[in-house]
Motif scaffolding. Structure first.
Motif, PDB file in Angstrom:
ATOM      1  N   LEU A   1       0.806  -1.225   0.000  1.00  0.00           N
ATOM      2  CA  LEU A   1       0.000   0.000   0.000  1.00  0.00           C
ATOM      3  C   LEU A   1       0.839   1.275   0.000  1.00  0.00           C
ATOM      4  O   LEU A   1       0.655   2.138  -0.863  1.00  0.00           O
ATOM      5  N   PRO A   2       1.780   1.463   0.956  1.00  0.00           N
ATOM      6  CA  PRO A   2       2.582   2.701   0.912  1.00  0.00           C
ATOM      7  C   PRO A   2       3.501   2.763  -0.300  1.00  0.00           C
ATOM      8  O   PRO A   2       3.768   3.846  -0.826  1.00  0.00           O
ATOM      9  N   LEU A   3       3.986   1.592  -0.767  1.00  0.00           N
ATOM     10  CA  LEU A   3       4.878   1.587  -1.928  1.00  0.00           C
ATOM     11  C   LEU A   3       4.160   2.047  -3.192  1.00  0.00           C
ATOM     12  O   LEU A   3       4.751   2.700  -4.053  1.00  0.00           O
ATOM     13  N   LYS A   4       2.864   1.711  -3.306  1.00  0.00           N
ATOM     14  CA  LYS A   4       2.095   2.153  -4.467  1.00  0.00           C
ATOM     15  C   LYS A   4       2.023   3.679  -4.525  1.00  0.00           C
ATOM     16  O   LYS A   4       1.997   4.267  -5.607  1.00  0.00           O
ATOM     17  N   LEU A   5       1.966   4.312  -3.360  1.00  0.00           N
ATOM     18  CA  LEU A   5       1.875   5.768  -3.306  1.00  0.00           C
ATOM     19  C   LEU A   5       3.230   6.439  -3.509  1.00  0.00           C
ATOM     20  O   LEU A   5       3.313   7.524  -4.078  1.00  0.00           O
ATOM     21  N   LEU A   6       4.296   5.779  -3.032  1.00  0.00           N
ATOM     22  CA  LEU A   6       5.609   6.429  -3.004  1.00  0.00           C
ATOM     23  C   LEU A   6       6.517   6.058  -4.164  1.00  0.00           C
ATOM     24  O   LEU A   6       7.421   6.823  -4.509  1.00  0.00           O
ATOM     25  N   VAL A   7       6.290   4.894  -4.765  1.00  0.00           N
ATOM     26  CA  VAL A   7       7.227   4.392  -5.777  1.00  0.00           C
ATOM     27  C   VAL A   7       6.588   4.374  -7.156  1.00  0.00           C
ATOM     28  O   VAL A   7       5.493   3.850  -7.342  1.00  0.00           O
TER      29      VAL A   7
END
Length: 243
Positions: free
Chosen positions: A14-20
């Motif tokens: 979830l956070p990787l989808k937003l940040l990467v």
């Protein structure tokens, strides 16, 4: 993939989808490298990193490649779809990880499958994920951004450089051809892991390039050189004689 693994990886994704937001190299790996999207694939990553693995997964799904989190089942044998060949830098070593040993065991298991099934041909695909594309940038103590990162460094790299990252797909290796040419014993598995480490090391050096000098240090060295000192003295003498 087990239910708990799915929950764990989905939460981490979830956070990787937003940040990467990564870019593939080459831009069309399937056609440019001649990858077979229907073939069982073993992804080989340079060092243990869940962020790299999930970044790779997202790019694989976008390119229509097999999901690295899905196991490869051949006959009655189930093997992981990815392997880390090294541990990499770590801040805390509170649990036992030995990717070097695990990688040799996984390679040996895959080679052994080919010994029992000569028609089998697993596609081994080396891939590397890099955050930041500014080698030689001044500051940061002259250390390039493209380097091995421990957990804390990777956390900040994802935050600050997540949208400046890329997934590099290398030329695939036929494990079937390797098994028929070199055998399937543990010695060959060890050599395979060692060659993979050398490949990633050279790839990283090529991506980083030579370390560039910091501008201020370069100026200081030039000013201290005898040629510059003599030129300054000659200039001073000329001005004194011709006011």
């Amino acid at each position: 993939m087990s239910l708990w693994r799915k929950i764990y990886y989905n939460a981490l994704s979830l956070p990787l989808k937003l940040l990467v937001k990564s870019k593939p190299i080459p831009t069309d790996p399937v056609n440019e490298l001649g990858l077979d999207t229907q073939h069982p694939t073993l992804y080989v990553l340079p060092y243990h990193s869940k962020a790299d693995l999930l970044t790779l997964r997202r790019q694989c799904l976008a390119q229509g490649l097999p999901d690295p989190l899905e196991d490869n089942t051949i006959g009655n044998t189930t093997l992981p779809g990815y392997v880390f060949i090294d541990d990499g830098p770590r801040v805390f070593r509170y649990y036992a990880l030995n990717p070097r040993k695990d990688s040799v065991n996984i390679f040996h298991a895959y080679l052994d499958l080919h010994r029992n099934n000569p028609a089998l041909d697993i596609q081994m695909l080396p891939v590397s994920v890099m955050f930041g594309r500014s080698p030689g940038r001044e500051g940061h103590n002259g250390v390039p951004h493209l380097r091995l990162l421990n957990g804390i460094q990777k956390f900040f790299a994802v935050i600050w450089l997540g949208r400046d990252s890329f997934v590099r797909f290398s030329q695939p290796v036929s494990m079937g051809a390797m098994a028929s040419e070199h055998g399937t014993d543990t010695i060959i598995a060890n050599k395979l892991a060692r060659v993979a480490r050398i490949h990633f090391s050279r790839q990283r050096m090529a991506a980083i390039g030579p370390k560039l000098p910091v501008r201020q240090e370069l100026f200081n060295k030039l000013l201290k050189s005898k040629v510059i000192e003599k030129a300054v003295e000659d200039e001073a003498k000329t001005k004194k004689n011709h006011p």
